[in-house]
Design a protein around this motif. Structure first.
Motif, PDB file in Angstrom:
ATOM      1  N   VAL A 218     109.277  20.074 -20.679  1.00 18.03           N
ATOM      2  CA  VAL A 218     108.704  20.542 -19.419  1.00 18.03           C
ATOM      3  C   VAL A 218     109.170  21.952 -19.068  1.00 18.03           C
ATOM      4  O   VAL A 218     108.420  22.707 -18.432  1.00 18.03           O
ATOM      5  CB  VAL A 218     109.037  19.571 -18.266  1.00 18.03           C
ATOM      6  CG1 VAL A 218     108.337  18.245 -18.460  1.00 18.03           C
ATOM      7  CG2 VAL A 218     110.534  19.374 -18.124  1.00 18.03           C
ATOM      8  N   THR A 251      97.916  21.896 -12.663  1.00 15.47           N
ATOM      9  CA  THR A 251      98.462  20.630 -12.180  1.00 15.47           C
ATOM     10  C   THR A 251      99.570  20.145 -13.103  1.00 15.47           C
ATOM     11  O   THR A 251     100.604  19.639 -12.647  1.00 15.47           O
ATOM     12  CB  THR A 251      97.354  19.575 -12.066  1.00 15.47           C
ATOM     13  OG1 THR A 251      96.335  20.071 -11.184  1.00 15.47           O
ATOM     14  CG2 THR A 251      97.894  18.266 -11.513  1.00 15.47           C
ATOM     15  N   ALA A 252      99.385  20.305 -14.410  1.00 15.46           N
ATOM     16  CA  ALA A 252     100.441  19.959 -15.362  1.00 15.46           C
ATOM     17  C   ALA A 252     101.659  20.843 -15.147  1.00 15.46           C
ATOM     18  O   ALA A 252     102.803  20.382 -15.248  1.00 15.46           O
ATOM     19  CB  ALA A 252      99.920  20.095 -16.795  1.00 15.46           C
ATOM     20  N   ALA A 254     102.570  22.183 -12.227  1.00 13.25           N
ATOM     21  CA  ALA A 254     103.219  21.752 -10.991  1.00 13.25           C
ATOM     22  C   ALA A 254     104.011  20.465 -11.202  1.00 13.25           C
ATOM     23  O   ALA A 254     105.082  20.278 -10.615  1.00 13.25           O
ATOM     24  CB  ALA A 254     102.175  21.567  -9.888  1.00 13.25           C
ATOM     25  N   GLU A 255     103.492  19.579 -12.039  1.00 10.33           N
ATOM     26  CA  GLU A 255     104.232  18.351 -12.325  1.00 10.33           C
ATOM     27  C   GLU A 255     105.514  18.654 -13.095  1.00 10.33           C
ATOM     28  O   GLU A 255     106.538  17.982 -12.911  1.00 10.33           O
ATOM     29  CB  GLU A 255     103.339  17.389 -13.102  1.00 10.33           C
ATOM     30  CG  GLU A 255     102.222  16.801 -12.234  1.00 10.33           C
ATOM     31  CD  GLU A 255     101.202  16.017 -13.028  1.00 10.33           C
ATOM     32  OE1 GLU A 255     101.288  16.041 -14.281  1.00 10.33           O
ATOM     33  OE2 GLU A 255     100.331  15.383 -12.416  1.00 10.33           O
ATOM     34  N   ARG A 258     107.976  19.778 -10.572  1.00  4.40           N
ATOM     35  CA  ARG A 258     108.504  18.618  -9.861  1.00  4.40           C
ATOM     36  C   ARG A 258     109.564  17.902 -10.687  1.00  4.40           C
ATOM     37  O   ARG A 258     110.603  17.486 -10.165  1.00  4.40           O
ATOM     38  CB  ARG A 258     107.359  17.647  -9.520  1.00  4.40           C
ATOM     39  CG  ARG A 258     107.809  16.383  -8.810  1.00  4.40           C
ATOM     40  CD  ARG A 258     106.630  15.594  -8.270  1.00  4.40           C
ATOM     41  NE  ARG A 258     105.708  15.182  -9.322  1.00  4.40           N
ATOM     42  CZ  ARG A 258     104.576  14.512  -9.088  1.00  4.40           C
ATOM     43  NH1 ARG A 258     104.239  14.203  -7.840  1.00  4.40           N
ATOM     44  NH2 ARG A 258     103.788  14.166 -10.084  1.00  4.40           N
ATOM     45  N   GLU A 259     109.324  17.769 -11.993  1.00  2.00           N
ATOM     46  CA  GLU A 259     110.291  17.078 -12.848  1.00  2.00           C
ATOM     47  C   GLU A 259     111.591  17.856 -12.954  1.00  2.00           C
ATOM     48  O   GLU A 259     112.687  17.272 -12.901  1.00  2.00           O
ATOM     49  CB  GLU A 259     109.677  16.863 -14.231  1.00  2.00           C
ATOM     50  CG  GLU A 259     110.516  15.999 -15.148  1.00  2.00           C
ATOM     51  CD  GLU A 259     109.791  15.640 -16.425  1.00  2.00           C
ATOM     52  OE1 GLU A 259     110.490  15.340 -17.423  1.00  2.00           O
ATOM     53  OE2 GLU A 259     108.552  15.649 -16.439  1.00  2.00           O
ATOM     54  N   ARG A 271     104.763  14.559  -1.406  1.00  3.40           N
ATOM     55  CA  ARG A 271     104.431  13.876  -2.661  1.00  3.40           C
ATOM     56  C   ARG A 271     105.442  14.182  -3.756  1.00  3.40           C
ATOM     57  O   ARG A 271     105.088  14.317  -4.924  1.00  3.40           O
ATOM     58  CB  ARG A 271     103.017  14.231  -3.110  1.00  3.40           C
ATOM     59  CG  ARG A 271     101.944  13.863  -2.106  1.00  3.40           C
ATOM     60  CD  ARG A 271     100.626  13.615  -2.754  1.00  3.40           C
ATOM     61  NE  ARG A 271      99.587  13.448  -1.746  1.00  3.40           N
ATOM     62  CZ  ARG A 271      98.316  13.199  -2.018  1.00  3.40           C
ATOM     63  NH1 ARG A 271      97.936  13.091  -3.277  1.00  3.40           N
ATOM     64  NH2 ARG A 271      97.439  13.060  -1.051  1.00  3.40           N
ATOM     65  N   TYR A 273     106.913  16.779  -4.592  1.00  6.99           N
ATOM     66  CA  TYR A 273     106.998  18.146  -5.093  1.00  6.99           C
ATOM     67  C   TYR A 273     108.075  18.881  -4.311  1.00  6.99           C
ATOM     68  O   TYR A 273     108.327  18.582  -3.134  1.00  6.99           O
ATOM     69  CB  TYR A 273     105.659  18.870  -4.934  1.00  6.99           C
ATOM     70  CG  TYR A 273     104.586  18.384  -5.873  1.00  6.99           C
ATOM     71  CD1 TYR A 273     104.508  18.856  -7.173  1.00  6.99           C
ATOM     72  CD2 TYR A 273     103.657  17.433  -5.466  1.00  6.99           C
ATOM     73  CE1 TYR A 273     103.531  18.403  -8.037  1.00  6.99           C
ATOM     74  CE2 TYR A 273     102.675  16.972  -6.322  1.00  6.99           C
ATOM     75  CZ  TYR A 273     102.622  17.467  -7.611  1.00  6.99           C
ATOM     76  OH  TYR A 273     101.660  17.008  -8.480  1.00  6.99           O
ATOM     77  N   PRO A 307      94.121  15.343  -8.458  1.00  6.11           N
ATOM     78  CA  PRO A 307      94.356  13.904  -8.647  1.00  6.11           C
ATOM     79  C   PRO A 307      93.513  13.080  -7.687  1.00  6.11           C
ATOM     80  O   PRO A 307      93.501  13.321  -6.478  1.00  6.11           O
ATOM     81  CB  PRO A 307      95.854  13.751  -8.366  1.00  6.11           C
ATOM     82  CG  PRO A 307      96.435  15.097  -8.687  1.00  6.11           C
ATOM     83  CD  PRO A 307      95.382  16.078  -8.266  1.00  6.11           C
ATOM     84  N   HIS A 313      95.463  17.414  -1.956  1.00  6.28           N
ATOM     85  CA  HIS A 313      96.665  17.253  -2.775  1.00  6.28           C
ATOM     86  C   HIS A 313      97.433  18.574  -2.771  1.00  6.28           C
ATOM     87  O   HIS A 313      96.820  19.660  -2.710  1.00  6.28           O
ATOM     88  CB  HIS A 313      96.255  16.848  -4.190  1.00  6.28           C
ATOM     89  CG  HIS A 313      97.398  16.579  -5.105  1.00  6.28           C
ATOM     90  ND1 HIS A 313      98.048  17.587  -5.801  1.00  6.28           N
ATOM     91  CD2 HIS A 313      98.025  15.429  -5.459  1.00  6.28           C
ATOM     92  CE1 HIS A 313      99.010  17.055  -6.534  1.00  6.28           C
ATOM     93  NE2 HIS A 313      99.018  15.755  -6.345  1.00  6.28           N
ATOM     94  N   VAL A 315      98.757  20.590  -4.902  1.00  6.33           N
ATOM     95  CA  VAL A 315      98.458  21.663  -5.852  1.00  6.33           C
ATOM     96  C   VAL A 315      97.176  22.407  -5.477  1.00  6.33           C
ATOM     97  O   VAL A 315      97.191  23.637  -5.323  1.00  6.33           O
ATOM     98  CB  VAL A 315      98.408  21.124  -7.292  1.00  6.33           C
ATOM     99  CG1 VAL A 315      98.107  22.261  -8.270  1.00  6.33           C
ATOM    100  CG2 VAL A 315      99.731  20.456  -7.662  1.00  6.33           C
TER     101      VAL A 315
END
Length: 459
Positions: A218, A251-252, A254-255, A258-259, A271, A273, A307, A313, A315
């Protein structure tokens, strides 16, 4: 640049993280090299520093790494990459390492991938179009040099195909041009399809391709758009090219943010984030634009999936605050068999008037776009009325508007996935659709323009 320092006290390894103990002079986002007892070298980025502890996330993962069995060498600076024309025509992974079998990329100098947003006092307003060859964009939501115009999509819609098509056929009308494509979190099949579709542009030396796949770390996904923009800035502002940066899928990205935020132990926001997601996205999007007294430009086309189709959402919501419009893809239009499935009434380019019209595209462009959108809005009303009372109860004019909507989808919006339309052809197709309506309904078009182009058979 600080002197590189090597540490052998690896205190802990957990998940993708490594903790080095006894460090001094190490800061956030410093790059690091991790040498294993076997001689293998891996790369990492410092996520957190707490007194004499440094938490490093490894780009290649921590499999095979054990406490006491590795040496960490901090570079004394944030991650830098070479920049220059040597990137053109190359295919790299998400951290900028060539995967095309060619030699390492060399540059005229090194630049920090973190970069900075453009200074507002040095900006020139976006102007002149970037023609994509896609009628739905060129006619109704024209992309302007220096603009950031996202594509909002849903899972299952062909947003990646559209982004790839734009990257393959976009042009600035003969001026020096290049495309930087940053793929993030792509399945291997999609990455291969992108590479194949862009092979011709890559062979022409007009493309930089960075591909981060779904099974890559990531942290690499977070670096990919930053490397892309760093390369693009040099091509634009030092070498004088107009550069289009396509980033899919944000979006990938942003995820991944978040991770990494969760790995740092930060307090989550909406959510889950991090609270700084807005500023993080802005730090990317605001690196595009035109710089005063420099000939080039950086234009950004981010692609993101919403999503569950939720435009609120975080993002898409935050992206909408930062960018200058959006191109929205619709499942309803997709179900009608139209490619690309763009929903014109939900789409908008706020800077279109800066890049279209007399002296830039064609003198009737803005008027035609306004008339098409106004007529589509009337057609939607007629269609909703038909759902209530039946199509037989519609007036003759309302039926013509319903027919107009179908004609717009068939003639203007729908095109082949490998079809690059000229702007002349695109606007002529818009006129063919408008001729379905009586002249008295075309109230947004000047009389002189109607005299010249409304009669059937005129171009």
């Amino acid at each position: 640049m600080l002197e590189a320092v090597e540490y052998t006290d690896v205190a802990q390894v957990r998940g993708p993280l490594l903790v080095a103990r006894g460090v001094q002079g190490v800061g956030w986002d410093f790059s690091a090299q991790i040498r294993l007892d076997s001689g293998e070298v891996r790369h990492g980025v410092v996520l957190e520093v707490d007194r004499d502890l440094a938490v490093v996330q490894l780009l290649e993962g921590t499999e095979g790494v054990r406490p006491g069995g590795a040496t960490v060498r901090f570079a004394g600076e944030t991650l830098h990459v070479p920049v220059g024309a040597g990137w053109l025509g190359r295919v790299c992974n998400g951290r900028g390492e060539p995967v095309d079998g060619g030699p390492p990329i060399l540059g005229t100098r090194r630049a920090a991938v973190g970069g900075h947003p453009l200074n507002p006092t040095h900006r020139d307003p976006p102007a002149e179009p970037v023609l994509t060859g896609v009628s739905a964009i060129d006619a109704l939501t024209t992309l302007v040099r220096g603009q950031k115009l996202p594509i909002f999509s849903l899972a299952g819609l062909p947003h990646l195909e559209l982004a790839t098509q734009v990257a393959a056929q976009a042009t600035t009308g003969g001026e020096p041009f290049a495309v930087v494509f940053a793929g993030m979190g792509l399945p291997h099949l999609d990455a291969a399809a992108v590479r194949d579709a862009l092979e011709e542009r890559s062979a022409a030396g007009e493309l930089v391709l960075l591909l981060n796949t779904a099974d890559d770390p990531v942290v690499e996904r977070i670096l990919t758009p930053r490397i892309a923009l760093t390369v693009a800035e040099h091509l634009a502002f030092e070498l004088g090219r107009h550069v289009l940066v396509v980033m899919a899928d944000m979006t990938a990205y942003a995820e991944a943010v978040r991770e990494v935020s969760a790995a740092r132990g930060e307090i989550p926001g909406r959510r889950a984030y991090p609270g700084y997601l807005y500023s993080d996205l802005a730090s990317l999007y605001e690196r595009c634009g035109r710089v005063r007294w420099r000939p080039g430009s950086v234009t950004v086309l981010p692609v993101l999936t919403m999503p569950a189709g939720d435009i609120t959402h975080p993002v898409p919501d935050l992206t909408g605050y930062i960018t200058e419009g959006q191109v929205v893809l619709s499942a309803e239009v997709q179900a009608a068999g139209v490619y690309p499935p763009v929903e014109p009434l939900s789409s908008l380019s706020r800077l279109m008037r800066k890049g279209a019209g007399p002296g830039r595209t064609r003198e009737d462009h803005l008027d035609v776009a306004a008339q098409v959108l106004a007529s589509l809005a009337r057609a939607r009303q007629a269609r909703e009325l038909a759902d209530l009372v039946g199509e037989e109860a519609l007036s003759g004019t309302d039926r013509l508007y319903v027919a107009f909507e179908q004609e717009v989808r068939r003639r203007l919006l729908d095109q082949r996935r490998d079809e690059a339309r000229s702007l002349e052809e695109t606007l002529d197709r818009a006129w063919q659709a408008l001729r379905v309506l009586p002249r008295r309904e075309l109230t947004m078009l000047p009389a002189g323009v109607l005299d010249a182009r409304y009669a059937p058979g005129t171009g």
